[in-house]
Design a protein around this motif. Structure first.
Motif, PDB file in Angstrom:
ATOM      1  N   ILE A 158       0.843  -1.195   0.000  1.00 21.29           N
ATOM      2  CA  ILE A 158       0.000   0.000   0.000  1.00 21.29           C
ATOM      3  C   ILE A 158       0.877   1.242   0.000  1.00 21.29           C
ATOM      4  N   ASN A 159       0.620   2.157  -0.921  1.00 24.22           N
ATOM      5  CA  ASN A 159       1.294   3.445  -0.947  1.00 24.22           C
ATOM      6  C   ASN A 159       0.537   4.393  -0.020  1.00 24.22           C
ATOM      7  N   GLU A 160       1.039   4.624   1.193  1.00 21.83           N
ATOM      8  CA  GLU A 160       0.324   5.391   2.204  1.00 21.83           C
ATOM      9  C   GLU A 160       0.071   6.827   1.757  1.00 21.83           C
ATOM     10  N   ASP A 161       1.025   7.433   1.030  1.00 23.76           N
ATOM     11  CA  ASP A 161       0.819   8.808   0.557  1.00 23.76           C
ATOM     12  C   ASP A 161      -0.349   8.878  -0.410  1.00 23.76           C
ATOM     13  N   TYR A 162      -0.446   7.877  -1.281  1.00 22.85           N
ATOM     14  CA  TYR A 162      -1.553   7.862  -2.246  1.00 22.85           C
ATOM     15  C   TYR A 162      -2.886   7.656  -1.524  1.00 22.85           C
ATOM     16  N   VAL A 163      -2.884   6.758  -0.521  1.00 24.65           N
ATOM     17  CA  VAL A 163      -4.115   6.507   0.238  1.00 24.65           C
ATOM     18  C   VAL A 163      -4.596   7.790   0.901  1.00 24.65           C
ATOM     19  N   LYS A 164      -3.678   8.529   1.524  1.00 26.91           N
ATOM     20  CA  LYS A 164      -4.062   9.758   2.208  1.00 26.91           C
ATOM     21  C   LYS A 164      -4.568  10.801   1.219  1.00 26.91           C
ATOM     22  N   GLN A 165      -3.903  10.884   0.072  1.00 27.47           N
ATOM     23  CA  GLN A 165      -4.332  11.823  -0.957  1.00 27.47           C
ATOM     24  C   GLN A 165      -5.748  11.480  -1.438  1.00 27.47           C
ATOM     25  N   GLU A 166      -6.013  10.183  -1.643  1.00 25.57           N
ATOM     26  CA  GLU A 166      -7.320   9.753  -2.111  1.00 25.57           C
ATOM     27  C   GLU A 166      -8.388   9.962  -1.026  1.00 25.57           C
ATOM     28  N   GLN A 167      -8.016   9.721   0.223  1.00 24.91           N
ATOM     29  CA  GLN A 167      -8.956   9.970   1.309  1.00 24.91           C
ATOM     30  C   GLN A 167      -9.371  11.440   1.355  1.00 24.91           C
ATOM     31  N   ASN A 168      -8.429  12.343   1.169  1.00 29.06           N
ATOM     32  CA  ASN A 168      -8.734  13.768   1.172  1.00 29.06           C
ATOM     33  C   ASN A 168      -9.618  14.158  -0.008  1.00 29.06           C
ATOM     34  N   ARG A 169      -9.365  13.541  -1.164  1.00 33.04           N
ATOM     35  CA  ARG A 169     -10.204  13.825  -2.322  1.00 33.04           C
ATOM     36  C   ARG A 169     -11.638  13.384  -2.045  1.00 33.04           C
ATOM     37  N   VAL A 170     -11.782  12.172  -1.504  1.00 30.51           N
ATOM     38  CA  VAL A 170     -13.117  11.652  -1.198  1.00 30.51           C
ATOM     39  C   VAL A 170     -13.800  12.524  -0.148  1.00 30.51           C
ATOM     40  N   ALA A 171     -13.058  12.934   0.890  1.00 30.06           N
ATOM     41  CA  ALA A 171     -13.647  13.772   1.947  1.00 30.06           C
ATOM     42  C   ALA A 171     -14.205  15.066   1.383  1.00 30.06           C
ATOM     43  N   LYS A 172     -13.444  15.711   0.508  1.00 26.09           N
ATOM     44  CA  LYS A 172     -13.866  16.985  -0.056  1.00 26.09           C
ATOM     45  C   LYS A 172     -15.117  16.831  -0.925  1.00 26.09           C
ATOM     46  N   VAL A 173     -15.084  15.821  -1.821  1.00 25.48           N
ATOM     47  CA  VAL A 173     -16.219  15.603  -2.718  1.00 25.48           C
ATOM     48  C   VAL A 173     -17.444  15.133  -1.934  1.00 25.48           C
ATOM     49  N   LEU A 174     -17.224  14.252  -0.968  1.00 24.76           N
ATOM     50  CA  LEU A 174     -18.323  13.698  -0.196  1.00 24.76           C
ATOM     51  C   LEU A 174     -19.071  14.782   0.570  1.00 24.76           C
ATOM     52  N   MET A 175     -18.336  15.625   1.300  1.00 27.29           N
ATOM     53  CA  MET A 175     -18.989  16.679   2.069  1.00 27.29           C
ATOM     54  C   MET A 175     -19.708  17.656   1.158  1.00 27.29           C
ATOM     55  N   ARG A 176     -19.142  17.964   0.008  1.00 25.00           N
ATOM     56  CA  ARG A 176     -19.802  18.875  -0.908  1.00 25.00           C
ATOM     57  C   ARG A 176     -21.097  18.275  -1.446  1.00 25.00           C
ATOM     58  N   GLN A 177     -21.078  16.999  -1.755  1.00 21.46           N
ATOM     59  CA  GLN A 177     -22.294  16.348  -2.244  1.00 21.46           C
ATOM     60  C   GLN A 177     -23.385  16.349  -1.169  1.00 21.46           C
ATOM     61  N   ILE A 178     -23.009  16.095   0.088  1.00 22.98           N
ATOM     62  CA  ILE A 178     -23.979  16.094   1.181  1.00 22.98           C
ATOM     63  C   ILE A 178     -24.574  17.482   1.360  1.00 22.98           C
ATOM     64  N   VAL A 179     -23.729  18.516   1.335  1.00 20.52           N
ATOM     65  CA  VAL A 179     -24.204  19.891   1.500  1.00 20.52           C
ATOM     66  C   VAL A 179     -25.118  20.291   0.349  1.00 20.52           C
ATOM     67  N   ASP A 180     -24.830  19.802  -0.848  1.00 19.59           N
ATOM     68  CA  ASP A 180     -25.639  20.147  -2.014  1.00 19.59           C
ATOM     69  C   ASP A 180     -26.906  19.303  -2.128  1.00 19.59           C
ATOM     70  N   GLY A 181     -27.129  18.418  -1.157  1.00 22.30           N
ATOM     71  CA  GLY A 181     -28.348  17.629  -1.149  1.00 22.30           C
ATOM     72  C   GLY A 181     -28.342  16.478  -2.123  1.00 22.30           C
ATOM     73  N   MET A 182     -27.156  16.044  -2.520  1.00 19.25           N
ATOM     74  CA  MET A 182     -27.048  14.948  -3.491  1.00 19.25           C
ATOM     75  C   MET A 182     -26.810  13.634  -2.781  1.00 19.25           C
ATOM     76  N   THR A 183     -27.201  12.540  -3.416  1.00 19.15           N
ATOM     77  CA  THR A 183     -26.862  11.220  -2.914  1.00 19.15           C
ATOM     78  C   THR A 183     -25.397  10.960  -3.196  1.00 19.15           C
ATOM     79  N   PRO A 184     -24.563  10.734  -2.177  1.00 17.37           N
ATOM     80  CA  PRO A 184     -23.138  10.522  -2.417  1.00 17.37           C
ATOM     81  C   PRO A 184     -22.881   9.372  -3.383  1.00 17.37           C
ATOM     82  N   GLU A 185     -22.001   9.616  -4.370  1.00 12.85           N
ATOM     83  CA  GLU A 185     -21.690   8.610  -5.376  1.00 12.85           C
ATOM     84  C   GLU A 185     -20.194   8.372  -5.499  1.00 12.85           C
ATOM     85  N   VAL A 186     -19.419   8.830  -4.507  1.00 11.54           N
ATOM     86  CA  VAL A 186     -17.968   8.746  -4.622  1.00 11.54           C
ATOM     87  C   VAL A 186     -17.426   7.437  -4.089  1.00 11.54           C
ATOM     88  N   ILE A 187     -18.283   6.661  -3.407  1.00 10.63           N
ATOM     89  CA  ILE A 187     -17.788   5.458  -2.747  1.00 10.63           C
ATOM     90  C   ILE A 187     -17.586   4.350  -3.764  1.00 10.63           C
TER      91      ILE A 187
END
Length: 733
Positions: free
Chosen positions: A704-733
């Motif tokens: 496992i490339n830990e740096d890549y995992v952390k980078q991907e986790q941050n990308r998912v966190a940003k998109v996920l919270m934005r989708q929730i705030v915008d009232g969308m069904t999260p589709e990033v998972i």
């Protein structure tokens, strides 16, 4: 042969009648005739002016207070007081600062010596006897028809020291009971008078009537029945016994429940100037009473809020607001740290209370407060009193006689505007709003973690299901959300074929029947009307939801009317009793019309997170939200989430709530409830992402490339919270 004279001991007999059947048996044995209440053949509309049985009961309390003031004025030969508050101060010694400056002994003794409200059991638990007793001036038999048995005849207009000049009068209680027994004797002595009021539907006679009539009994000679002075001992004052009174919500009169009589009376007598005693005689029903009636003093919510309390965070004493030619207002508020406690002092949906002479005369909603001030994080925890005693005659004309509303134009609108302006400009409220906003963003709670865990369990069992229970938060684009909710199957009809200026019907269109309300969750009620958006937007009328039949439901928020649909949300108490049912009522109302639709709601269990997992089913781990103040992992703002599968029986997922990608998004949240819902939704979806990622990685058994995992986790966190705030069904998972 009916008896022509009255028995010895009749007073005790009248005081012992508890059921409609007992009253009817009593009347059968008396030689009596009936006269129309108020001397009017059409009196039903006058009696029915007050809609709420609690407000009607408040009128009886008002009459009792006025009777005590009249007696004090009469016996002391003093009538110079210019207001009820001044009269109580002069005649009973009440401080101008109110009950706060008086000893608890004075408060209790004054209540005990003058007014007692008792509730008694009968054969109908939700329709008890309510007895109002006062040691006031009392009435002579010959005066009954001008006082107790009159309608729209105000004898108090020339007595500024009395409260009742603004009210509809105690006759409004007749609409909510089967019979009313009235007994009174003047404080100067003389015979004791009595009468019984009933409703006659007039359907059994030869003539047909479109309306019934309220009537009272008299002797064959037309005079009020009486009991000789010699049989009345030394008792004087008045007793009104309301037989089988509509009191479905008065489950325990002395508890602090939202709709129990003790709380209701404190709300209606919000800034009370005169204490009174509340007594519960239903000793068989409540084992904690140990066979003895329980008594408590009612002093009004203001006094209770002003007492030192762990529930009040901040308050501000009365501030005067000038209304020019109409006089002035005085505004006081309390901000509570526990939002659930608001209901003990005011209606949590209508916490802006307008008072006259200590009594509630009008309320405004928390939406009125939120929209007018922008203090979204205080709307569910503030209680405001607008004291209107310093308004002059033209200002007080804005209030209606039923003590339930205020004019929507002219002086009434000026009062509203001045109140909201004063609150919006309050520096302390502005600072508190920021403080509670910060807490909402940064703080976590076991409730949020449990909801996130429940969502995670749902996702692990059915990844396409999403969160069926979390209603979208207020603000953002809630109306576009695609999740399903309690009470529905996720599918919607197209709505009304044609929209009008005013509706021709209202309907609750949730599919399931009864509508399930999950314990501790948010219930969405879908209301349909065939009116366009202008119906509410232009204030032609309003669409509301009555939740009072089910204590476990509390109004939360609502969407605007669009395409004939409106969604109204209610929170379900965490401790709601599973299996309890009640009726909710959707109401579309305007000046010349009203439609209603009822549906049954039942409390059901929320989905439980699986701790063991079935065959082929992933186990649901525990969840912990990590904050800067609760950070055992030593995380910084770049960390997002970690799954520890070996921790405990099912593992544990840690989710950061101070990650650099989600805090900026949370800064824009509109309300405290919104923050909780966003964070619990984010936590659940983020935990699901990490569980699935970690499980997949273990199955691949790859480096496992830990740096890549952390980078991907941050990308998912940003998109996920934005989708929730915008009232969308999260589709990033």
């Amino acid at each position: 042969m009916k008896q022509a004279t009255l028995d010895v001991g009749l007073l005790n007999k009248l005081k012992s009648l508890k059921t409609a059947e007992q009253v009817e048996d009593f009347l059968e044995n008396q030689d009596l005739e009936w006269k129309h209440l108020g001397g009017r053949d059409t009196n039903e509309n006058s009696v029915h002016m007050v809609k709420d049985p609690a407000n009607a009961l408040n009128e009886r309390v008002t009459n009792a207070i006025d009777a005590c003031l009249e007696r004090a004025v009469h016996e002391n030969d003093v009538d110079s007081a210019s207001s009820p508050r001044e009269a109580v101060s002069e005649l009973y010694g009440l401080s101008k600062a109110g009950f706060n400056d008086m000893s608890t002994t004075w408060v209790r003794d004054t209540a005990d010596a003058n007014i007692n409200i008792a509730i008694e059991e009968n054969s109908k638990p939700n329709h008890p006897v309510i007895e109002i007793t006062d040691r006031g001036i009392g009435q002579r038999p010959e005066d009954f028809e001008d006082t107790f048995l009159s309608l729209d005849r105000n004898t108090k207009l020339t007595k500024p020291y009395l409260i009742g000049k603004y009210g509809q009068g105690g006759s409004s209680t007749f609409a909510f009971c089967e019979y009313a027994i009235i007994i009174s004797r003047h404080c100067d002595g003389g015979d004791l008078g009595w009468s019984i009021v009933r409703y006659n539907d007039r359907t059994s006679g030869e003539e047909e009537y479109s309306l019934g009539v309220y009537e009272y009994c008299v002797q064959p000679n037309g005079e009020i029945p009486s009991i000789p002075e010699s049989e009345a001992d030394d008792w004087d004052g008045s007793i009104v016994r309301l037989i089988e009174y509509e009191a479905a919500n008065f489950k325990n009169s002395l508890s602090a429940g939202a709709n129990n009589l003790y709380t209701v009376l404190h709300r209606t007598m919000f800034g009370s100037i005169f204490p009174f005693m509340l007594e519960d005689r239903r000793t068989d029903r409540f084992k904690g009473y140990e066979g003895k009636p329980k008594r408590r003093t009612v002093v009004g919510s203001r006094y209770r809020l002003d007492k030192p309390s762990k529930y009040v965070d901040k308050s501000r004493d009365f501030r005067r607001v000038d209304l020019g030619e109409h006089g002035s207002l005085r505004i006081k508020y309390w901000v509570l740290n526990d939002r659930k406690r608001v209901r003990q002092f005011a209606d949590p949906t209508e916490p802006i209370v307008f008072t006259l002479d200590g009594q509630r005369h009008h309320t405004e909603s928390k939406r009125f407060f939120k929209d007018g001030t922008g203090f979204n994080f205080l709307k569910g925890r503030i209680v405001v009193e607008v004291n209107c005693e310093e308004l002059n005659h033209s200002g007080k004309r804005a209030f209606t006689s039923d003590r339930e509303s205020m004019a929507k134009s002219g002086v009434g609108q000026l009062i509203r505007d001045k109140v909201i302006e004063a609150l919006a400009e309050d520096d302390q409220l502005e600072a508190l709003n920021e403080e509670y906003k910060h807490k909402a963003i940064r703080e976590t709670s076991s409730e949020q973690e449990e909801r996130a865990k429940s969502l995670l369990a749902d996702l692990l069992q059915n990844p396409k299901q999403g969160d069926e229970d979390e209603a979208p938060a207020e603000g953002g684009e809630d109306e576009d959300v695609e999740l399903t909710y309690e009470g529905g199957d996720g599918e919607e009809d197209e709505g009304p074929d044609e929209l009008h200026d005013y509706p021709t019907y209202v309907e609750i269109v949730n599919k399931q029947d009864p509508i399930p309300a999950k314990q501790g969750r948010v219930l969405r009620v879908e209301v349909e009307v065939d009116a366009d958006w202008k119906f509410e937007e232009l204030e032609r009328g309003e669409i509301t939801l009555d939740l009072t039949d089910l204590d476990a439901l509390r109004y939360d928020r609502e969407t605007t009317l669009e395409d004939g649909r409106k969604y109204i949300y209610a929170t379900v108490d965490d401790d709601a009793e599973i299996g309890e049912t009640g009726v909710i009522t959707a109401i579309a109302e305007w000046e010349n019309g009203r439609y209603e639709d009822e549906r049954t709601v039942g409390i059901v269990e929320p989905p439980k997170a699986s701790s063991k997992g079935g065959k082929g089913e992933l186990q649901s781990p525990e969840i912990t939200q990590v904050t800067e103040d609760n950070n055992s992992l030593g995380w910084d703002e770049t960390d997002v989430v970690e799954f520890h599968p070996g921790e405990g029986d099912t593992g544990r997922v840690y989710v950061s709530m101070f990650n650099e990608n989600i805090e900026p998004v949370l800064e824009g949240i509109p309300t405290e409830d919104t923050a909780k819902q966003y964070k619990s939704g984010y936590t659940g979806y983020m935990a699901y992402y990490e569980v699935m990622r970690e499980t997949g990685a273990q199955e691949l058994d790859a480096d496992i490339n830990e740096d890549y995992v952390k980078q991907e986790q941050n990308r998912v966190a940003k998109v996920l919270m934005r989708q929730i705030v915008d009232g969308m069904t999260p589709e990033v998972i």
